[in-house]
Write a protein that holds these residues in place. Structure first.
Motif, PDB file in Angstrom:
ATOM      1  N   SER A   7       0.835  -1.201   0.000  1.00 60.52           N
ATOM      2  CA  SER A   7       0.000   0.000   0.000  1.00 60.52           C
ATOM      3  C   SER A   7       0.869   1.251   0.000  1.00 60.52           C
ATOM      4  O   SER A   7       0.633   2.193  -0.758  1.00 60.52           O
ATOM      5  CB  SER A   7      -0.923   0.018   1.219  1.00 60.52           C
ATOM      6  N   ARG A   8       1.875   1.248   0.845  1.00 60.28           N
ATOM      7  CA  ARG A   8       2.756   2.412   0.939  1.00 60.28           C
ATOM      8  C   ARG A   8       3.514   2.644  -0.366  1.00 60.28           C
ATOM      9  O   ARG A   8       3.604   3.777  -0.847  1.00 60.28           O
ATOM     10  CB  ARG A   8       3.733   2.228   2.089  1.00 60.28           C
ATOM     11  N   GLU A  12       3.352   5.932  -2.732  1.00 61.87           N
ATOM     12  CA  GLU A  12       4.543   6.681  -3.130  1.00 61.87           C
ATOM     13  C   GLU A  12       4.616   6.824  -4.647  1.00 61.87           C
ATOM     14  O   GLU A  12       4.975   7.882  -5.160  1.00 61.87           O
ATOM     15  CB  GLU A  12       5.800   5.997  -2.588  1.00 61.87           C
ATOM     16  N   HIS A  13       4.266   5.762  -5.361  1.00 65.19           N
ATOM     17  CA  HIS A  13       4.265   5.815  -6.822  1.00 65.19           C
ATOM     18  C   HIS A  13       3.218   6.813  -7.329  1.00 65.19           C
ATOM     19  O   HIS A  13       3.508   7.655  -8.183  1.00 65.19           O
ATOM     20  CB  HIS A  13       4.004   4.425  -7.393  1.00 65.19           C
ATOM     21  N   ALA A  51      -7.408   0.357  -6.595  1.00 60.64           N
ATOM     22  CA  ALA A  51      -6.311  -0.599  -6.791  1.00 60.64           C
ATOM     23  C   ALA A  51      -6.301  -1.677  -5.705  1.00 60.64           C
ATOM     24  O   ALA A  51      -5.578  -2.658  -5.811  1.00 60.64           O
ATOM     25  CB  ALA A  51      -4.977   0.129  -6.815  1.00 60.64           C
ATOM     26  N   GLY A  52      -7.115  -1.479  -4.671  1.00 56.94           N
ATOM     27  CA  GLY A  52      -7.198  -2.464  -3.600  1.00 56.94           C
ATOM     28  C   GLY A  52      -6.153  -2.296  -2.518  1.00 56.94           C
ATOM     29  O   GLY A  52      -5.943  -3.194  -1.709  1.00 56.94           O
ATOM     30  N   TRP A  53      -5.516  -1.125  -2.434  1.00 57.62           N
ATOM     31  CA  TRP A  53      -4.472  -0.902  -1.443  1.00 57.62           C
ATOM     32  C   TRP A  53      -4.895   0.050  -0.337  1.00 57.62           C
ATOM     33  O   TRP A  53      -4.064   0.484   0.462  1.00 57.62           O
ATOM     34  CB  TRP A  53      -3.199  -0.428  -2.121  1.00 57.62           C
ATOM     35  N   ASN A  76      -8.497  -7.025  -6.532  1.00 61.10           N
ATOM     36  CA  ASN A  76      -7.329  -6.158  -6.659  1.00 61.10           C
ATOM     37  C   ASN A  76      -6.621  -6.017  -5.314  1.00 61.10           C
ATOM     38  O   ASN A  76      -7.256  -6.021  -4.262  1.00 61.10           O
ATOM     39  CB  ASN A  76      -7.731  -4.760  -7.133  1.00 61.10           C
ATOM     40  N   GLY A  77      -5.328  -5.846  -5.359  1.00 65.17           N
ATOM     41  CA  GLY A  77      -4.552  -5.513  -4.172  1.00 65.17           C
ATOM     42  C   GLY A  77      -4.788  -6.455  -3.007  1.00 65.17           C
ATOM     43  O   GLY A  77      -4.663  -7.675  -3.138  1.00 65.17           O
ATOM     44  N   MET A  78      -5.140  -5.881  -1.861  1.00 66.93           N
ATOM     45  CA  MET A  78      -5.374  -6.665  -0.646  1.00 66.93           C
ATOM     46  C   MET A  78      -6.474  -7.692  -0.820  1.00 66.93           C
ATOM     47  O   MET A  78      -6.474  -8.719  -0.148  1.00 66.93           O
ATOM     48  CB  MET A  78      -5.743  -5.739   0.519  1.00 66.93           C
ATOM     49  N   TRP A  79      -7.398  -7.410  -1.704  1.00 66.44           N
ATOM     50  CA  TRP A  79      -8.531  -8.314  -1.907  1.00 66.44           C
ATOM     51  C   TRP A  79      -8.114  -9.617  -2.582  1.00 66.44           C
ATOM     52  O   TRP A  79      -8.893 -10.562  -2.641  1.00 66.44           O
ATOM     53  CB  TRP A  79      -9.621  -7.612  -2.719  1.00 66.44           C
ATOM     54  N   SER A  80      -6.888  -9.711  -3.055  1.00 65.49           N
ATOM     55  CA  SER A  80      -6.421 -10.958  -3.664  1.00 65.49           C
ATOM     56  C   SER A  80      -6.002 -11.976  -2.603  1.00 65.49           C
ATOM     57  O   SER A  80      -5.775 -13.132  -2.912  1.00 65.49           O
ATOM     58  CB  SER A  80      -5.245 -10.692  -4.611  1.00 65.49           C
TER      59      SER A  80
END
Length: 86
Positions: A7-8, A12-13, A51-53, A76-80
């Protein structure tokens, strides 16, 4: 997995470059609420949730709930994987 680190790094991106942040008030704890946009006027909170983060704070607002449902449906993201919100 270490979703916090992902997530971090995603934040940052997304936040690299110029940002425009707008004040949106103050919450009950006195914390100033802001909404930030990138150079293309894209909402960083919306992008992170989609994005799921990140997950929205539904006690504060219904903003980003649609993005959360979309991220969950697409895994997506954490949901994976599995995660817990503390």
């Amino acid at each position: 997995y270490e979703c916090g680190k992902r997530s971090r790094s995603t934040l940052e991106h997304y936040a690299s470059g110029m940002l425009n942040c707008e004040k949106g008030g103050v919450d009950e704890d006195g914390i100033e609420l802001v909404r930030c946009y990138d150079f293309a006027n894209r909402d960083l909170g919306s992008r992170l949730v989609r994005a799921g983060w990140a997950v929205p704070d539904r006690e504060m607002s219904q903003a980003y709930v649609f993005e959360e449902l979309e991220a969950e449906a697409r895994r997506n993201g954490m949901w994976s994987g599995r995660f817990s919100i503390r």
